[in-house]
Design an enzyme around this catalytic site. Sequence first.
Site, short mmCIF file in Angstrom:
data_model
loop_
_atom_site.label_atom_id
_atom_site.label_comp_id
_atom_site.label_asym_id
_atom_site.label_seq_id
_atom_site.Cartn_x
_atom_site.Cartn_y
_atom_site.Cartn_z
N ASP A 177 99.34 -50.49 31.85
CA ASP A 177 99.50 -50.23 33.28
C ASP A 177 99.75 -51.54 34.03
O ASP A 177 100.66 -51.65 34.84
CB ASP A 177 98.23 -49.53 33.80
CG ASP A 177 98.47 -48.74 35.09
OD1 ASP A 177 99.64 -48.48 35.43
OD2 ASP A 177 97.47 -48.39 35.75
N HIS A 260 106.81 -46.50 36.47
CA HIS A 260 105.89 -45.41 36.79
C HIS A 260 106.61 -44.08 36.98
O HIS A 260 106.05 -43.01 36.71
CB HIS A 260 105.03 -45.76 38.01
CG HIS A 260 103.77 -46.48 37.65
ND1 HIS A 260 103.76 -47.84 37.35
CD2 HIS A 260 102.49 -46.04 37.49
CE1 HIS A 260 102.51 -48.19 37.03
NE2 HIS A 260 101.73 -47.13 37.11
N HIS A 263 107.11 -42.78 33.58
CA HIS A 263 105.80 -42.24 33.17
C HIS A 263 105.62 -40.81 33.67
O HIS A 263 105.23 -39.92 32.93
CB HIS A 263 104.65 -43.10 33.70
CG HIS A 263 103.33 -42.39 33.68
ND1 HIS A 263 102.94 -41.53 34.68
CD2 HIS A 263 102.33 -42.36 32.77
CE1 HIS A 263 101.76 -41.01 34.38
NE2 HIS A 263 101.38 -41.51 33.23
N HIS A 277 97.59 -42.93 30.36
CA HIS A 277 98.50 -43.31 31.44
C HIS A 277 99.18 -44.65 31.15
O HIS A 277 100.41 -44.76 31.17
CB HIS A 277 97.69 -43.40 32.76
CG HIS A 277 98.43 -44.01 33.91
ND1 HIS A 277 99.27 -43.29 34.72
CD2 HIS A 277 98.45 -45.28 34.38
CE1 HIS A 277 99.78 -44.10 35.65
NE2 HIS A 277 99.30 -45.31 35.46
#
Length: 372
Positions: A177, A260, A263, A277
Amino acid sequence: WRNAMLSVFCSPNRYTQGKNATGVLGQEMAGLDLEGPALIVAGKSAIRQLTDTWKTTLADAKIEHVVFPFGGECSLAEIERAKTVARQHKAQVIIGAGGGKVLDTARVAASDLALPVVNCPTVASSDAPCSALSVIYTEEGTFQEYRFLRKNPDLILVDTQVIAQGPPRLLAAGMGDALATWFEANTCVAGHVRNMRGGASTRSALTLAKLCYETLLADGAEALRAVRNQVVTPALERLVEANTLLSGLGFESSGLAAAHAVHNGLTIAPATLDYFHGERVAFGLLVQLVLEGQPQSVLNQVLTFATEVGLPTTLAEIGLTQLSRELLERIANRATAKGETIHNEPFEVTPDMVVDAIRAADDLGQCWKKQN
């Protein structure tokens, strides 16, 4: 002039980190005039490890508390359950203790009830804790929406002794992340796009994002060894700060981009939901770097680091061994949905471009594995 975008930097009111920091939770809360009763929204391992410490530290500060065991998903239904229990106990503050989804739930519940919130991450698995933003998922675990909250948490308290007891894979996921923070921030700043609070980035936010990346490269592997040995070391302290504070401030005050968004697209594929995540973000970052046509030297640095700490660099490593063209197109369509952060890239991004970039990133990762 009136329409000029103002620079906006946001951060939690206070950030406290260190070994056995849970022992001063009550004292820290009292110092910020946070009074009970408190509702602790807590994950299983947090309840197992910290129940006795909470009793002592909160009793010393004369803060009554009740524990709400987290149900496993930051969904609208779970948020409503937490709010109902908070109302029943006339809570004056909500404490989140656990992983990212626990903290996301606590922040939304507190915001909806106009209560202060304290975040106590028990893993350094994402940059969620410091932000005024929660990620809402469906009950099945598919990304639903970003919920923007009025303010950042009143207190972040990070107990590195607890984090050192956690699964090494979760620490690595946090690095995944955080790995994207600098690249996404840089893209947003270069393109003069709005950050997560609707303002322009500040130089301090971009500098913190860069420090985040530098810290990962310098301390990531050694911090991972510390967690494997369940010890707290200076490298772990620095790395936890990078995963939690630097990444949090960097993404919120500078912005997100393609990593992101990819993602979020990946979460529509059920096979990826067994992964964290940050693991999906790490692969999303490779897709972003391919999309942007970043030089090989940058790709090599990211691939070297990802390999060193065990982050995914191929589709197979996030569960997608058999990826049909139809599913790939659905992922790309979700990644490029209206309002997605992929549109912060300095060029128009189409689903077709994302399909190609995902396949190219996967090939890049596979070739890297064969060569190394």
